[in-house]
Design an enzyme around this catalytic site. Structure first.
Site, PDB file in Angstrom:
ATOM      1  N   SER A 109       0.789  -1.236   0.000  1.00  0.00           N
ATOM      2  CA  SER A 109       0.000   0.000   0.000  1.00  0.00           C
ATOM      3  C   SER A 109       0.821   1.287   0.000  1.00  0.00           C
ATOM      4  O   SER A 109       0.248   2.375  -0.058  1.00  0.00           O
ATOM      5  CB  SER A 109      -0.942   0.021   1.211  1.00  0.00           C
ATOM      6  OG  SER A 109      -2.000  -0.892   1.028  1.00  0.00           O
ATOM      7  N   SER A 167      -5.276   4.371   4.366  1.00  0.00           N
ATOM      8  CA  SER A 167      -4.933   3.234   3.507  1.00  0.00           C
ATOM      9  C   SER A 167      -6.176   2.551   2.952  1.00  0.00           C
ATOM     10  O   SER A 167      -6.225   1.323   2.825  1.00  0.00           O
ATOM     11  CB  SER A 167      -4.051   2.227   4.252  1.00  0.00           C
ATOM     12  OG  SER A 167      -3.234   1.514   3.340  1.00  0.00           O
ATOM     13  N   GLU A 203      -5.852  -3.082  -5.885  1.00  0.00           N
ATOM     14  CA  GLU A 203      -6.106  -3.615  -4.546  1.00  0.00           C
ATOM     15  C   GLU A 203      -7.327  -4.534  -4.571  1.00  0.00           C
ATOM     16  O   GLU A 203      -8.282  -4.284  -5.288  1.00  0.00           O
ATOM     17  CB  GLU A 203      -6.364  -2.466  -3.563  1.00  0.00           C
ATOM     18  CG  GLU A 203      -5.138  -1.647  -3.207  1.00  0.00           C
ATOM     19  CD  GLU A 203      -4.211  -2.343  -2.227  1.00  0.00           C
ATOM     20  OE1 GLU A 203      -4.309  -3.590  -2.068  1.00  0.00           O
ATOM     21  OE2 GLU A 203      -3.387  -1.658  -1.633  1.00  0.00           O
ATOM     22  N   LYS A 271       3.834   6.809   4.443  1.00  0.00           N
ATOM     23  CA  LYS A 271       2.775   5.910   3.971  1.00  0.00           C
ATOM     24  C   LYS A 271       3.229   4.487   4.178  1.00  0.00           C
ATOM     25  O   LYS A 271       4.293   4.078   3.705  1.00  0.00           O
ATOM     26  CB  LYS A 271       2.459   6.139   2.488  1.00  0.00           C
ATOM     27  CG  LYS A 271       1.354   5.217   1.970  1.00  0.00           C
ATOM     28  CD  LYS A 271       0.018   5.543   2.607  1.00  0.00           C
ATOM     29  CE  LYS A 271      -1.001   4.413   2.448  1.00  0.00           C
ATOM     30  NZ  LYS A 271      -0.834   3.338   3.456  1.00  0.00           N
ATOM     31  N   THR A 272       2.423   3.737   4.917  1.00  0.00           N
ATOM     32  CA  THR A 272       2.741   2.353   5.238  1.00  0.00           C
ATOM     33  C   THR A 272       2.155   1.395   4.202  1.00  0.00           C
ATOM     34  O   THR A 272       1.333   1.765   3.369  1.00  0.00           O
ATOM     35  CB  THR A 272       2.166   1.991   6.614  1.00  0.00           C
ATOM     36  OG1 THR A 272       0.744   2.215   6.580  1.00  0.00           O
ATOM     37  CG2 THR A 272       2.783   2.831   7.710  1.00  0.00           C
ATOM     38  N   GLY A 273       2.566   0.142   4.311  1.00  0.00           N
ATOM     39  CA  GLY A 273       2.004  -0.914   3.485  1.00  0.00           C
ATOM     40  C   GLY A 273       2.257  -2.257   4.129  1.00  0.00           C
ATOM     41  O   GLY A 273       3.256  -2.447   4.819  1.00  0.00           O
TER      42      GLY A 273
END
Length: 327
Positions: A109, A167, A203, A271-273
């Protein structure tokens, strides 16, 4: 899985690292606020720029390395039984910290920050009020914001906010639709100089990576450079860059990863994923230390087993190594 330690604890764990001077290299979820809004205490007078008195920004490609970090990163890989990729650059000096920086990892993500940047580049801040409608059939798992607005649709700005700060997967897919799909975003990144990243799916399929696959993968260096281009470079206008920066700084999903490994007085936009299986856990970020130029960081990771979970502490500790290395 144990929770990440507090930020000071993680930073303190690396305070004793002895670092050799950098050498030149010639070649080489806080409390949610309403979508579209930012907590009042996170803004700065000019969030897209270094603090007053910061050193001049070095151009991309100005490189120096910190070879003494290899042992620290290898110890983290052993401690967490994980594969770790790190790329960080001090934009004021050009100094780099790298570890498997040019190996492929699933980006998961983290791409949502780049998608939001690409939408801002295409539609500008003036186009963020454009309403995008969608149906129940468009909803996919992990869509906490878009699932509440099926009847009314959402503006482009609200979709970017939902994708970056929460997210939201459906929001990310709707942003991709505005860019010509994954291939469209990939083509834009290629236009900006990224010849590495491979964008193929939407996604949630793109987060279903298996070892050896190159679909929906990038390298830590490539994604950090992409984030730098959007958040600090001239790819966006001033208003668009400030809007993206606000979304990154008020991200609700990153408290236990890179943010947990940097000093309290550094501002972070990230921004995480995470992936489905193989312990995939990523974070890409811009760090604003006091009175100096920003640092751009990408930390990507995975594990060997399909059922392996991730541990946020790996990324927090990797960020702490970066902070110590760049001084």
């Amino acid at each position: 899985m144990r929770h990440a330690r507090a930020r000071r604890a993680v930073v303190g764990a690396f305070a004793a690292l002895a670092l050799v001077p950098l050498t030149a290299c010639g070649e080489d979820g806080p409390q949610a606020s309403a979508p579209g809004t930012a907590p009042a205490n996170t803004a700065s007078p000019n969030p897209a720029s270094p603090a007053p008195g910061a050193s001049a920004t070095a151009p991309p490609g100005t490189r120096a390395t910190a070879p003494d970090t290899a042992d620290a990163f290898e110890k983290l890989e052993a401690e967490f039984d994980a594969r770790l990729g790190v790329y960080a650059v001090d934009t004021g000096t050009g100094r780099e910290v790298t570890h498997h920086a040019d190996e492929r990892f699933a980006y998961a993500s983290t791409f949502k920050a780049l998608a939001a940047g690409a939408v801002l580049r295409t539609y500008k801040v003036s186009g963020m009020d454009r309403v995008i409608t969608y149906s129940e059939d468009d909803l996919v798992p992990n869509s906490p914001v878009t699932e509440k607005h099926v009847g009314t649709g959402m503006t482009l700005g609200a979709l970017c906010d939902a994708a970056v700060r929460y997210s939201d997967n459906t929001a990310a897919n709707l942003l991709l639709d505005q860019l010509g799909g994954p291939k469209g975003l990939g083509a834009l990144l290629a236009e900006l100089g990224d010849g590495v990243t491979r964008m193929e799916r939407r996604e949630p399929e793109l987060s279903r990576w298996v070892p050896g696959s190159t679909r929906d993968t990038t390298t830590p260096r490539a994604f950090a450079e992409n984030l730098r281009a959007f958040a600090l470079g001239d790819v966006l206008g001033d208003a668009e860059r400030a809007r993206l920066t606000r979304w990154l700084r008020t991200n609700t999903t990153g408290d236990e990863v890179i943010r947990a490994g940097v000093p309290d007085n550094w501002s972070v936009g990230d921004k995480t994923g995470s992936g489905t299986g193989y312990g995939i856990r990523n974070d890409i970020a811009v760090l604003w230390p006091p009175d100096r130029a920003p640092v751009v960081v990408a930390v990507l990771s995975n594990r060997d087993g399909e059922d392996d979970a991730y541990d946020n502490r790996l990324l927090a500790k990797a960020a702490a190594v970066v902070v110590r290395a760049l001084g």
